[in-house]
Structures are given as structure tokens and as C-alpha cells.
Design an enzyme around this catalytic site. Structure first.
Site, PDB file in Angstrom:
ATOM      1  N   ASN A  50     -14.136   0.253  -6.859  1.00  0.00           N
ATOM      2  CA  ASN A  50     -15.177   1.188  -6.406  1.00  0.00           C
ATOM      3  C   ASN A  50     -15.875   1.919  -7.546  1.00  0.00           C
ATOM      4  O   ASN A  50     -16.311   3.051  -7.386  1.00  0.00           O
ATOM      5  CB  ASN A  50     -14.556   2.239  -5.457  1.00  0.00           C
ATOM      6  CG  ASN A  50     -13.876   1.623  -4.269  1.00  0.00           C
ATOM      7  OD1 ASN A  50     -14.235   0.535  -3.818  1.00  0.00           O
ATOM      8  ND2 ASN A  50     -12.880   2.326  -3.739  1.00  0.00           N
TER       9      ASN A  50
ATOM     10  N   SER B 275     -11.440  -1.409  -0.505  1.00  0.00           N
ATOM     11  CA  SER B 275     -10.126  -1.553   0.112  1.00  0.00           C
ATOM     12  C   SER B 275     -10.269  -1.964   1.566  1.00  0.00           C
ATOM     13  O   SER B 275      -9.535  -2.839   2.057  1.00  0.00           O
ATOM     14  CB  SER B 275      -9.334  -0.247   0.008  1.00  0.00           C
ATOM     15  OG  SER B 275     -10.045   0.825   0.595  1.00  0.00           O
TER      16      SER B 275
ATOM     17  N   ASP C  18       0.841  -1.199   0.000  1.00  0.00           N
ATOM     18  CA  ASP C  18       0.000   0.000   0.000  1.00  0.00           C
ATOM     19  C   ASP C  18       0.875   1.248   0.000  1.00  0.00           C
ATOM     20  O   ASP C  18       1.942   1.246  -0.611  1.00  0.00           O
ATOM     21  CB  ASP C  18      -0.938  -0.033   1.219  1.00  0.00           C
ATOM     22  CG  ASP C  18      -2.290   0.589   0.938  1.00  0.00           C
ATOM     23  OD1 ASP C  18      -2.339   1.814   0.766  1.00  0.00           O
ATOM     24  OD2 ASP C  18      -3.302  -0.134   0.897  1.00  0.00           O
TER      25      ASP C  18
ATOM     26  N   HIS D  96      -3.514   6.130   3.291  1.00  0.00           N
ATOM     27  CA  HIS D  96      -4.365   4.967   3.006  1.00  0.00           C
ATOM     28  C   HIS D  96      -3.808   3.692   3.624  1.00  0.00           C
ATOM     29  O   HIS D  96      -4.555   2.861   4.153  1.00  0.00           O
ATOM     30  CB  HIS D  96      -4.531   4.795   1.498  1.00  0.00           C
ATOM     31  CG  HIS D  96      -5.478   3.697   1.121  1.00  0.00           C
ATOM     32  ND1 HIS D  96      -5.047   2.427   0.769  1.00  0.00           N
ATOM     33  CD2 HIS D  96      -6.828   3.665   1.065  1.00  0.00           C
ATOM     34  CE1 HIS D  96      -6.094   1.671   0.506  1.00  0.00           C
ATOM     35  NE2 HIS D  96      -7.194   2.393   0.676  1.00  0.00           N
TER      36      HIS D  96
END
Length: 372
Positions: free
Chosen positions: A216, A299, A86, A120
Site C-alpha cells: 500500500n 490485503s 494473519d 485485521h
């Protein structure tokens, strides 16, 4: 006879200045008392400032989501190696106090100390390992973090592939890929190097579980299939639900019937996409500034399933990639258990292109493994 003390006349300007000072001090004291009273009220009543503790609504939301997926007690992921690929991780957070990473690599800048200049990655790691006001799904896992995305959320596909390769070299058991379902992450740039699909194939061939976000873009903008690498056969692809258990509107759908362009064969059970859905709307998370908030996206749902697999491997260590019986067939077996133990929507028959086989049920998954 007492002597009188003559009064000394005060300079009118000095007297006026002192009066102004008294007023300023009184006003300042009043403001401080109001702020102090509000602070104490927020701590005692519970609607606290974000740098002290999360709002009660966040704690309640976490409890509701963990109840929704039937979070078990007694298992913490201890001994299971999880690798999060990430934007990094910020360990300077009250809910991560004292946590020690087992491994770190920075593909972007090569820094030796963990950091997260986007946020994130910290959001996602907290869902897994938070141990404070918020409680992670598997707080005792051995966590490895590969930073592969830049501060603005952009990145190169070969960097993501390099992060996955590093996870493989660290002999981890699970690789968690939330990037395809991150709300502010930009599409990967490809310069012709090693692909994410190549790296994922190498991981699953070694019996390493790979969990990835469906994406998404659900709704009018849906491109018709889940995000890469969620479409790969042995990757566990995760869609999203709301707190009621209903499908999250922005969760991407899977294309399971096959297509000519781009060419894709029809998918079969238990590999239809997404395989499972999990909490995705306004999920409580840790921020990289030492605070708390909520985040929406598949996520987040991905990490819930990552945590579920970690609990499964703690209970059944022989299933892990460093165990005695782990190989590709082990991944297929666990995917089959997932298909059998999830909770489908009312009136759902078989696989649904948005809801998968159903909602994650961790307790049922663990029970199935014991029975088998």
C-alpha cells in the site's frame, strides 16, 4: 347523609419531590421512545446500527464489487483447504455463526482457542467465509488460521515463516498472505532466522498456491516494487482497484525491468508483478467486535483472489496440491490462465506495473479452465 372525608394536607417537601420524580420519569420515557423509534426505523428502513446489521451502503458495496469481478453462482469452495496467515480470527460474529475452523495455531502466544486481538485477520477471513448479512467469496472452504502477528500489528519474520510452514504441514491447497497490504501492520522484524521467502518457496514447490498483497505504498512514497513475498516468481501478487474498476492510488507498483541494487533479474510473463488487481478501496469486512465496517488495502484484494482460486480448485480438483496432477507446473498453468482471463484497462497493452495484467474476472477464469 354522606360523610365527607377530610382532606389530608401533603407535606410540601414530599409534594415537590414527587413532582421532580414525575418529570424524570416522563423525560426518561420520552428518551426511550425516541431511541426505540430510531431503532425500529433503522431495522425496517435499512440504515441500521452496526451491532444489528451492516449499513445498506456496505451491502450495496459488496454487491458492486462481486459484480465487478464477475462472481459466479453455484460454487462455494467446498472441500478446498485455505490457510490464512494473519492476526488471528474472532469467530464470535453473527456472520460466522456456527463456522468451525479446520485448524488453528498461535505462533505468538500459544493459545489453543482462536482469537484476534488486532482485528485485521477477522477482516480478511470475513471476505472469504462470511455467511450472513455479508457473503464471502468461498464460504464453504476448510479454513485454517495461523496467528503470527501481535496485537499492535508488529511481528517477527520467523514467526510468519513458521505460520506458513504450519500451513504446509496441514496439507492446505492455498495460503493467503495479506500482511504486506495491511494498513496498520508494521514491517516485520528479522532476527536472522528462517525467512518468509524460504517458507513460500517450500509451499510452491509442493504445488500449494500462495497469494500475497502487492502493498500500500503507491504514490510518492512507493519504494519501487511490490511487498515481500509478492515478488517471488510463483507467488500470485495482487494489486488493488476501486469500485469503478480503476487503479487504487495506494496500490504498490512492481519493478519488472530488473535492477542492480538490490540485484533482481527482469521478470517475464506470466510472472510480472502484480499479476492481477482486485477490490481494495473501502471493502466491506467483519470486525473482531461482532460488527461490520469497511477496510482499504491490497490485503483485501488478496483475499478476493484467494477465493477465486478456491472456486477454481473446487471446480477442477485435479489442480489442487492434494490432487493427482498438482506440482509447480500447475501453478504456472493457473497463472497463465489468470493472465489470459483478466480484464485490462482501456487502451492497456500487455502488463502494467500498477494494474498488472488486469482486473480479476472469476467467471472467465473458470471458463478457461473448462476449455483447457
Amino acid at each position: 347523609m354522606e360523610e365527607s372525608i377530610p382532606e389530608v394536607a401533603m407535606n410540601p417537601q414530599l409534594e415537590n419531590d414527587l413532582l421532580i420524580v414525575r418529570k424524570i420519569v416522563s423525560i426518561g420515557t420520552g428518551i426511550m421512545l425516541i431511541l426505540l423509534a430510531g431503532f425500529l426505523y433503522s431495522v425496517i428502513v435499512g440504515d441500521s446500527l452496526s451491532f444489528v446489521k451492516p449499513r445498506d451502503a456496505l451491502i450495496d458495496s459488496e454487491d458492486a464489487y462481486q459484480d465487478l469481478i464477475r462472481m459466479p453462482s453455484g460454487l462455494t469452495g467446498k472441500g478446498v483447504k485455505v490457510c490464512v496467515v494473519d492476526t488471528g480470527i474472532e469467530l464470535d460474529h453473527p456472520d460466522l455463526e456456527g463456522y468451525e475452523l479446520k485448524g488453528w495455531t498461535d505462533v505468538v502466544q500459544g493459545k489453543t482457542n482462536p482469537y484476534d486481538d488486532n482485528g485485521h485477520g477477522t477482516n480478511m477471513a470475513g471476505i472469504l467465509i462470511a455467511d450472513g448479512w455479508l457473503d464471502g467469496i468461498a464460504p464453504d472452504v476448510d479454513l485454517y488460521v495461523a496467528k503470527v502477528m501481535q496485537e499492535n500489528g508488529s511481528g517477527y519474520e520467523e514467526d510468519v515463516a513458521a505460520g506458513i510452514d504450519w500451513c504446509i504441514n496441514m496439507n492446505t491447497n492455498i495460503i493467503s498472505l495479506s500482511l504486506g497490504g495491511a494498513p496498520d501492520i508494521l514491517p516485520f522484524l528479522n532476527s536472522g532466522g528462517r525467512t518468509i521467502e524460504d517458507a513460500v518457496a517450500d509451499a510452491t514447490t509442493r504445488g500449494i498456491f500462495v497469494v500475497a498483497a502487492a502493498g500500500n505504498d503507491g504514490g510518492e512514497d512507493d519504494d519501487g516494487d511490490v511487498a515481500s513475498p509478492g515478488g517471488e516468481r510463483r507467488v500470485i501478487c495482487v494489486g488493488g482497484v476501486t469500485q469503478s474498476g480503476g487503479p487504487w492510488a495506494k496500490s504498490s507498483i512492481g519493478n519488472n525491468g530488473g535492477s542492480l541494487f538490490p540485484f533482481q533479474l527482469p521478470r517475464n510473463d506470466p510472472d510480472k508483478k502484480p499479476e492481477v488487481v482486485a477490490p481494495a478501496k473501502e471493502v466491506p469486512v467483519l470486525n473482531n467486535k461482532g460488527t461490520w465496517s469497511s477496510s482499504s488495502g491490497t490485503s483485501a484484494a488478496t483475499v478476493f483472489v484467494t477465493g477465486a482460486i478456491a472456486l477454481l480448485l473446487e471446480q477442477n480438483p485435479e489442480l489442487a496440491s492434494n490432487g493427482t496432477s498438482s506440482d509447480v507446473s500447475t501453478i504456472d498453468q493457473v497463472k497463465d490462465w489468470l493472465m489470459q482471463t483478466v480484464s485490462p484497462q482501456e487502451s492497456q497493452s500487455g502488463h502494467d506495473n500498477k494494474y498488472g495484467y488486469g482486473l480479476l474476472d472469476i467467471q472467465a477464469l473458470l471458463d478457461k479452465a473448462i476449455e483447457s
